[in-house]
Design an enzyme around this catalytic site. Structure first.
Site, PDB file in Angstrom:
ATOM      1  N   HIS A  28      34.939 -22.681 -36.284  1.00 45.29           N
ATOM      2  CA  HIS A  28      35.567 -23.677 -35.922  1.00 45.29           C
ATOM      3  C   HIS A  28      34.818 -24.948 -35.930  1.00 45.29           C
ATOM      4  O   HIS A  28      34.240 -25.339 -35.178  1.00 45.29           O
ATOM      5  CB  HIS A  28      35.973 -23.433 -34.287  1.00 45.29           C
ATOM      6  CG  HIS A  28      36.790 -24.243 -33.640  1.00 45.29           C
ATOM      7  ND1 HIS A  28      36.885 -25.682 -33.571  1.00 45.29           N
ATOM      8  CD2 HIS A  28      37.872 -24.013 -32.950  1.00 45.29           C
ATOM      9  CE1 HIS A  28      37.823 -25.968 -32.918  1.00 45.29           C
ATOM     10  NE2 HIS A  28      38.437 -25.180 -32.502  1.00 45.29           N
TER      11      HIS A  28
ATOM     12  N   ARG B 144      32.318 -16.771 -28.292  1.00 45.86           N
ATOM     13  CA  ARG B 144      31.517 -18.125 -28.034  1.00 45.86           C
ATOM     14  C   ARG B 144      30.740 -18.307 -26.555  1.00 45.86           C
ATOM     15  O   ARG B 144      30.309 -19.362 -26.335  1.00 45.86           O
ATOM     16  CB  ARG B 144      32.141 -19.390 -28.534  1.00 45.86           C
ATOM     17  CG  ARG B 144      33.533 -19.497 -27.590  1.00 45.86           C
ATOM     18  CD  ARG B 144      34.398 -20.650 -27.839  1.00 45.86           C
ATOM     19  NE  ARG B 144      35.658 -20.820 -27.183  1.00 45.86           N
ATOM     20  CZ  ARG B 144      36.251 -21.912 -27.107  1.00 45.86           C
ATOM     21  NH1 ARG B 144      35.928 -22.907 -27.868  1.00 45.86           N
ATOM     22  NH2 ARG B 144      37.305 -21.923 -26.381  1.00 45.86           N
TER      23      ARG B 144
ATOM     24  N   GLU C  85      38.650 -25.658 -39.894  1.00 49.04           N
ATOM     25  CA  GLU C  85      38.298 -24.050 -39.453  1.00 49.04           C
ATOM     26  C   GLU C  85      38.562 -23.103 -40.438  1.00 49.04           C
ATOM     27  O   GLU C  85      39.823 -23.027 -40.851  1.00 49.04           O
ATOM     28  CB  GLU C  85      38.934 -23.814 -37.945  1.00 49.04           C
ATOM     29  CG  GLU C  85      38.749 -24.960 -37.020  1.00 49.04           C
ATOM     30  CD  GLU C  85      39.719 -25.009 -35.878  1.00 49.04           C
ATOM     31  OE1 GLU C  85      40.089 -24.006 -35.294  1.00 49.04           O
ATOM     32  OE2 GLU C  85      40.120 -26.077 -35.384  1.00 49.04           O
TER      33      GLU C  85
ATOM     34  N   ARG D 132      30.870 -28.005 -27.008  1.00 49.38           N
ATOM     35  CA  ARG D 132      31.863 -28.518 -27.729  1.00 49.38           C
ATOM     36  C   ARG D 132      31.368 -29.330 -29.087  1.00 49.38           C
ATOM     37  O   ARG D 132      30.746 -30.297 -28.623  1.00 49.38           O
ATOM     38  CB  ARG D 132      32.633 -29.723 -26.694  1.00 49.38           C
ATOM     39  CG  ARG D 132      33.561 -30.730 -27.271  1.00 49.38           C
ATOM     40  CD  ARG D 132      34.746 -29.793 -27.493  1.00 49.38           C
ATOM     41  NE  ARG D 132      35.431 -29.510 -26.360  1.00 49.38           N
ATOM     42  CZ  ARG D 132      36.572 -28.631 -26.366  1.00 49.38           C
ATOM     43  NH1 ARG D 132      37.017 -28.013 -27.622  1.00 49.38           N
ATOM     44  NH2 ARG D 132      37.357 -28.019 -25.305  1.00 49.38           N
TER      45      ARG D 132
HETATM   46  C1  BG6 Z   1      41.860 -25.638 -32.379  1.00 52.95           C
HETATM   47  C2  BG6 Z   1      43.261 -25.167 -31.818  1.00 52.95           C
HETATM   48  O1  BG6 Z   1      41.500 -24.519 -33.125  1.00 52.95           O
HETATM   49  O2  BG6 Z   1      40.937 -25.665 -31.206  1.00 52.95           O
HETATM   50  C3  BG6 Z   1      43.710 -26.155 -30.778  1.00 52.95           C
HETATM   51  O3  BG6 Z   1      43.892 -25.176 -32.830  1.00 52.95           O
HETATM   52  C4  BG6 Z   1      42.608 -26.264 -29.565  1.00 52.95           C
HETATM   53  O4  BG6 Z   1      44.674 -25.820 -30.179  1.00 52.95           O
HETATM   54  C5  BG6 Z   1      41.288 -26.515 -30.058  1.00 52.95           C
HETATM   55  O5  BG6 Z   1      42.985 -27.072 -28.749  1.00 52.95           O
HETATM   56  C6  BG6 Z   1      40.168 -26.519 -29.115  1.00 52.95           C
HETATM   57  O6  BG6 Z   1      40.237 -25.280 -28.304  1.00 52.95           O
HETATM   58  P1  BG6 Z   1      39.121 -25.132 -27.134  1.00 52.95           P
HETATM   59  O7  BG6 Z   1      39.540 -23.785 -26.408  1.00 52.95           O
HETATM   60  O8  BG6 Z   1      37.899 -25.130 -27.836  1.00 52.95           O
HETATM   61  O9  BG6 Z   1      39.428 -26.453 -26.033  1.00 52.95           O
END
Ligand code: BG6
Length: 300
Positions: free
Chosen positions: A169, A99, A273, A73
């Site tokens: 992202h 990922r 992103e 994260r």
């Molecule tokens: C973003 C999405 O790119 O990623 C969101 O637009 C999403 O909707 C976020 O909540 C995080 O995603 P994840 O799968 O890493 O929790």
């Protein structure tokens, strides 16, 4: 498997080391003349980058998991070959398999003041058993210096055309998202992912954050600039061969609902992103390649 073998540790430049990272996962630590970075082979995940003399640019959650099968994260998750939930396949992992898999380090070298890493991923039993079972090669080139350049090249190794989505992202660190403005996307239509599928007309003002924000800007190659008033700096995300940009901050309730995201951490991050998603998904003929690039720089 990636076509090139991993460089032996003795062949690595002195600015590159492979060390055990969080959770014992292999971590490539780069200490270059112009910038430093950390890159996990798990997900080819860049978790840290700073130009020399600058504060860290990427945000990483203190609550992140570092484990096989889990996404890190923060930093720069690679979303590939689909973005978000795969609507047709409710059990598929969010944002694709890239990922969650271990990539191979296939090259590490110095180029003037920069350090260039290349990581590779190819189809495997795991990917062939997924909802996107096609033969492919992915090569991710990470150039670490005063700028951070991320180039994701995907090649269709099969005999039929394929379509995929991809996103770099990028989680950016800010002093306080409530005092942060994002410029560059004015006029670009967007899908508000919290509201529904239809695209909305572009807005005339830069984006400010006063609630959960989850927008997919489509059909735009614009450079985005984050004005972080608290830190008195700007972070610029330029891109190439990317037609969509997602802007995301989870705000209070969604942050609290995520096990790998600290309840109060939403104030100190936002995501810009660099993507090709939805209507901007990429079609590749057999043997064809496409490279999507994001270039981060810091000013102010
Ligand atoms: C973003 C999405 O790119 O990623 C969101 O637009 C999403 O909707 C976020 O909540 C995080 O995603 P994840 O799968 O890493 O929790």
């Amino acid at each position: 498997m990636p076509s090139q073998p991993a460089p032996a540790p003795r062949d690595l430049p002195s600015s590159v080391q492979i060390v055990p990272g969080e959770g014992g996962l292999p971590l490539v630590r780069v200490t270059g003349r112009a910038g430093s970075a950390e890159v996990y082979l798990h997900g080819a995940h860049v978790t840290a980058w700073a130009p020399v003399g600058r504060q860290p640019v990427l945000w990483l959650s203190a609550a992140s998991r570092f484990a096989d099968g889990a996404a890190i994260r923060g930093g720069v998750p690679i979303c590939f070959p689909w973005f978000g939930a795969d609507a047709g396949h409710p059990g598929a992992p969010a944002h694709g398999f890239a990922r969650l898999l271990d990539w191979a380090l296939v090259d590490a070298r110095e180029e003037q003041d920069d350090v260039v890493l290349a990581l590779g991923l190819a189809d495997s039993d795991a990917t062939r058993a997924s909802v996107w079972p096609y033969p492919f090669d992915a090569r991710y080139t990470v150039t670490i210096g005063e700028r951070l350049t991320l180039a994701l090249q995907v090649t269709n190794r099969g005999h039929a055309p394929v379509r995929f989505e991809a996103a770099l992202h990028t989680y950016l660190r800010v002093q306080d998202v409530r005092a942060t403005e994002v410029a560059g996307l004015q006029g670009a239509p967007f899908v508000d992912q919290l509201a529904g599928p239809g695209a909305r007309p572009g807005e005339h003002r830069p984006i400010r954050f006063d609630a959960e924000t989850d927008r997919a800007y489509l059909g735009t190659r614009a450079t985005t600039t984050v004005h972080d008033a608290g830190a008195r700096r700007t972070i610029t995300v330029a891109k190439d061969a990317s037609n969509s940009t997602v802007v995301w901050n989870p705000w209070i309730a969604k942050a609290a609902a995520m096990a790998d995201f600290g309840d109060d951490e939403w104030t100190e991050m936002l995501c810009i992103e660099t993507c090709n998603i939805r209507d901007d998904a990429v079609d590749l003929a057999p043997g064809e390649s496409r490279t999507m690039t994001a270039v981060l720089s810091v000013g102010g």
